[in-house]
Write a protein that holds these residues in place. Structure first.
Motif, PDB file in Angstrom:
ATOM      1  N   ASP A 177       8.511 106.443  42.538  1.00 38.26           N
ATOM      2  CA  ASP A 177       9.841 106.367  43.140  1.00 38.26           C
ATOM      3  C   ASP A 177      10.885 106.985  42.211  1.00 38.26           C
ATOM      4  N   LEU A 178      10.811 106.665  40.917  1.00 36.02           N
ATOM      5  CA  LEU A 178      11.757 107.208  39.950  1.00 36.02           C
ATOM      6  C   LEU A 178      11.609 108.730  39.870  1.00 36.02           C
ATOM      7  N   HIS A 179      10.382 109.184  39.934  1.00 35.95           N
ATOM      8  CA  HIS A 179      10.090 110.620  39.930  1.00 35.95           C
ATOM      9  C   HIS A 179      10.796 111.292  41.109  1.00 35.95           C
ATOM     10  N   ARG A 180      10.675 110.699  42.285  1.00 35.30           N
ATOM     11  CA  ARG A 180      11.298 111.254  43.483  1.00 35.30           C
ATOM     12  C   ARG A 180      12.819 111.197  43.395  1.00 35.30           C
ATOM     13  N   LEU A 181      13.349 110.115  42.837  1.00 37.80           N
ATOM     14  CA  LEU A 181      14.798 110.004  42.670  1.00 37.80           C
ATOM     15  C   LEU A 181      15.335 111.080  41.739  1.00 37.80           C
ATOM     16  N   LEU A 182      14.637 111.290  40.635  1.00 37.47           N
ATOM     17  CA  LEU A 182      15.088 112.284  39.663  1.00 37.47           C
ATOM     18  C   LEU A 182      15.058 113.695  40.242  1.00 37.47           C
ATOM     19  N   THR A 183      14.073 113.967  41.064  1.00 35.29           N
ATOM     20  CA  THR A 183      13.935 115.318  41.609  1.00 35.29           C
ATOM     21  C   THR A 183      14.787 115.532  42.854  1.00 35.29           C
ATOM     22  N   THR A 184      15.089 114.457  43.586  1.00 39.43           N
ATOM     23  CA  THR A 184      15.812 114.592  44.850  1.00 39.43           C
ATOM     24  C   THR A 184      17.289 114.214  44.743  1.00 39.43           C
ATOM     25  N   ALA A 185      17.579 113.137  44.049  1.00 41.19           N
ATOM     26  CA  ALA A 185      18.961 112.657  43.929  1.00 41.19           C
ATOM     27  C   ALA A 185      19.273 112.329  42.472  1.00 41.19           C
ATOM     28  N   LEU A 227      16.488 108.160  49.452  1.00 42.58           N
ATOM     29  CA  LEU A 227      16.719 108.423  48.036  1.00 42.58           C
ATOM     30  C   LEU A 227      18.168 108.776  47.732  1.00 42.58           C
ATOM     31  N   TYR A 228      18.969 109.045  48.769  1.00 42.13           N
ATOM     32  CA  TYR A 228      20.358 109.436  48.545  1.00 42.13           C
ATOM     33  C   TYR A 228      21.322 108.253  48.567  1.00 42.13           C
ATOM     34  N   ILE A 229      20.830 107.076  48.918  1.00 46.13           N
ATOM     35  CA  ILE A 229      21.735 105.969  49.190  1.00 46.13           C
ATOM     36  C   ILE A 229      22.544 105.543  47.962  1.00 46.13           C
ATOM     37  N   ILE A 259      16.700  98.769  59.580  1.00 45.65           N
ATOM     38  CA  ILE A 259      17.227  99.246  58.301  1.00 45.65           C
ATOM     39  C   ILE A 259      16.141  99.277  57.232  1.00 45.65           C
ATOM     40  N   GLU A 260      15.275  98.284  57.241  1.00 46.89           N
ATOM     41  CA  GLU A 260      14.215  98.229  56.243  1.00 46.89           C
ATOM     42  C   GLU A 260      13.145  99.276  56.509  1.00 46.89           C
ATOM     43  N   GLY A 261      13.106  99.765  57.743  1.00 42.61           N
ATOM     44  CA  GLY A 261      12.144 100.805  58.105  1.00 42.61           C
ATOM     45  C   GLY A 261      12.774 102.179  58.052  1.00 42.61           C
ATOM     46  N   GLN A 262      12.440 103.012  59.042  1.00 45.52           N
ATOM     47  CA  GLN A 262      12.925 104.394  59.049  1.00 45.52           C
ATOM     48  C   GLN A 262      14.429 104.505  59.274  1.00 45.52           C
ATOM     49  N   GLY A 263      15.046 103.439  59.762  1.00 47.04           N
ATOM     50  CA  GLY A 263      16.492 103.456  59.961  1.00 47.04           C
ATOM     51  C   GLY A 263      17.257 103.597  58.655  1.00 47.04           C
ATOM     52  N   ALA A 264      16.609 103.303  57.541  1.00 51.25           N
ATOM     53  CA  ALA A 264      17.254 103.457  56.231  1.00 51.25           C
ATOM     54  C   ALA A 264      17.700 104.892  56.013  1.00 51.25           C
ATOM     55  N   ARG A 265      17.010 105.821  56.646  1.00 49.31           N
ATOM     56  CA  ARG A 265      17.314 107.240  56.441  1.00 49.31           C
ATOM     57  C   ARG A 265      18.647 107.650  57.057  1.00 49.31           C
ATOM     58  N   THR A 266      19.230 106.795  57.900  1.00 43.38           N
ATOM     59  CA  THR A 266      20.514 107.125  58.524  1.00 43.38           C
ATOM     60  C   THR A 266      21.698 106.572  57.736  1.00 43.38           C
ATOM     61  N   LEU A 267      21.446 105.740  56.752  1.00 38.43           N
ATOM     62  CA  LEU A 267      22.538 105.013  56.096  1.00 38.43           C
ATOM     63  C   LEU A 267      23.426 105.863  55.216  1.00 38.43           C
ATOM     64  N   ASP A 268      22.961 107.039  54.785  1.00 35.99           N
ATOM     65  CA  ASP A 268      23.791 107.861  53.910  1.00 35.99           C
ATOM     66  C   ASP A 268      24.583 108.920  54.678  1.00 35.99           C
ATOM     67  N   LEU A 269      24.424 108.965  56.012  1.00 35.82           N
ATOM     68  CA  LEU A 269      25.184 109.932  56.809  1.00 35.82           C
ATOM     69  C   LEU A 269      26.673 109.622  56.733  1.00 35.82           C
ATOM     70  N   SER A 270      27.501 110.640  56.910  1.00 39.76           N
ATOM     71  CA  SER A 270      28.931 110.359  57.005  1.00 39.76           C
ATOM     72  C   SER A 270      29.150 109.553  58.280  1.00 39.76           C
ATOM     73  N   ASN A 271      30.115 108.659  58.252  1.00 39.80           N
ATOM     74  CA  ASN A 271      30.334 107.773  59.397  1.00 39.80           C
ATOM     75  C   ASN A 271      30.669 108.543  60.671  1.00 39.80           C
ATOM     76  N   GLU A 272      31.482 109.583  60.555  1.00 37.19           N
ATOM     77  CA  GLU A 272      31.861 110.370  61.727  1.00 37.19           C
ATOM     78  C   GLU A 272      30.658 111.114  62.301  1.00 37.19           C
ATOM     79  N   TYR A 273      29.845 111.677  61.417  1.00 37.77           N
ATOM     80  CA  TYR A 273      28.644 112.391  61.846  1.00 37.77           C
ATOM     81  C   TYR A 273      27.703 111.439  62.576  1.00 37.77           C
TER      82      TYR A 273
END
Length: 386
Positions: A177-185, A227-229, A259-273
């Motif tokens: 996970d840390l590896h992915r964080l460092l490379t992605t965010a 990873l962007y959250i 939220i705990e599942g795939q919905g987590a991927r939507t949490l970093d979107l801009s609110n308007e988007y």
């Protein structure tokens, strides 16, 4: 008398500058061909030849040119670096070469992130040691630097990096996970420790508010899936959670699972988007004869649909429908929307050429890798073209 005093003042200034000429970073030479750096410049300039404010350092440009750095790119990325008097481009290059980086890789990363040449060898050694707690080999780190030099050179605070690593490990995040964080965010690690703690506290509170029994696991799941959250604001994340709750009219248990599942991927979107994409999806599906319950079902089963820009989503849906796919089939196999419009169009054309019956055989064939799709075409008697 005033003129004499002015001359004396200039002489005092000249002595002051000259006395500091040897102070600062003295870079290691890469090769004898590299031009020596002028660390001090004359202060006595005639009014007629006075240079512009903060001119670029010519000897620095000569050194970078000899190293193969793309000066034009560096100037576009971080022009201020090229005006610095004290830099360490030769020392940084020597350090990276010692870790296995080629001259081509070094030139490329400096071109894309010129600020790298402002780091001292001591700083680089400390940071490299910290990264080696996550990566197994120097080659892995060099590979990451080649793809994203910012991830390594952006922050100069090694103590903060170390504190963030320890904190993230304490959350149960794995080395992977840390590896992915460092490379992605990578900004996650240059955040202040307090900022990362604020986001974790928000997620723990959300879990408790929705009736979750394991906040530690909840936090770990959300970060692992998005990873962007940690580089977003707590306000943005909280608002997106509220949007999901209100838009879908979810129960606490449903929202928690989403939220705990795939919905987590939507949490970093801009609110308007987020709101715009939901509104567009709802209007589009309703116009195609779907019900509100179908919209809810699609988002719960495939929340990533909210990450697809509205016009792009409409094009994909229209393309599928025009190709003979029904709305119900899309709702049942929404991952077909993962593919680009061009990819979908090409596959549909190939299958139509073979008179493929989507109503009889379904659309699973569209939701496969390129390799599997080509193999399926061969079995159906067509040459692979996708």
């Amino acid at each position: 008398m005033a003129a004499v005093q002015g001359v004396r003042a200039l002489l005092r200034l000249h002595r002051s500058v000259a006395s500091h000429c040897g102070v600062g970073l003295v870079p290691v030479r890469l090769a004898s061909a590299v031009f020596p750096r002028r660390l001090c410049s004359d202060t006595q300039q005639s009014n007629e030849t006075k240079p512009p404010v903060n001119p670029e350092n010519e000897s620095l440009l000569e050194n970078l040119n000899l190293m193969g750095v793309n000066i034009r790119m560096a100037r576009q990325r971080q022009p201020g670096v090229l005006r610095k008097v004290f830099t360490n481009e030769q020392g940084v290059a020597e350090f990276l070469q010692g870790k296995g980086a080629s001259r081509k890789v070094i030139a490329s990363l400096i071109s894309r992130y010129p600020r790298a040449i402002t780091r001292s060898i001591e700083h680089l050694e400390q940071r490299w040691t910290l990264w080696r707690n996550i990566f197994k080999t120097d080659d892995e780190i060099v590979s990451i630097l080649d793809r994203s030099p910012e991830s390594f050179f952006r922050s100069s605070d090694n103590e903060n990096l170390e504190n963030n690593i320890h904190f993230l490990i304490s959350l149960g995040l794995s080395t992977k996970d840390l590896h992915r964080l460092l490379t992605t965010a990578p900004r996650t690690f240059s955040n202040s420790l307090n900022l990362n703690k604020q986001m974790v506290k928000l997620l723990e509170d959300v879990c408790a508010e929705l009736g979750g029994q394991n906040p530690d696991q909840f936090v770990k799941s959300v970060i692992s899936r998005n990873l962007y959250i940690l580089i977003r604001s707590t306000k943005r994340v909280k608002t997106n959670i509220d949007i999901l709750r209100a838009s879908l009219r979810l129960k606490d248990s449903e929202l928690l699972a989403l939220i705990e599942g795939q919905g987590a991927r939507t949490l970093d979107l801009s609110n308007e988007y987020h709101k715009e994409n939901f509104t567009n999806l709802q209007q589009k599906l309703l116009s195609l004869g779907c019900k509100t319950a179908d919209v809810k079902k699609l988002i719960i089963n495939y929340p990533v649909v909210l990450c697809i820009e509205s016009d792009t989503l409409n094009l994909k849906l229209d393309c599928l429908l025009k190709g003979g796919i029904t709305v119900k089939q899309i709702l049942d196999k929404p991952k077909v929307l993962d593919f680009s419009t061009q990819n979908i169009t090409t596959r549909l054309e190939e299958l139509h050429r073979l008179n493929y019956d989507f109503q009889k055989n379904g659309i699973h064939i569209l939701d496969t890798s390129r390799k599997r799709f080509s193999a399926k075409l061969q079995k159906l008697g067509a040459a692979p073209q996708g």
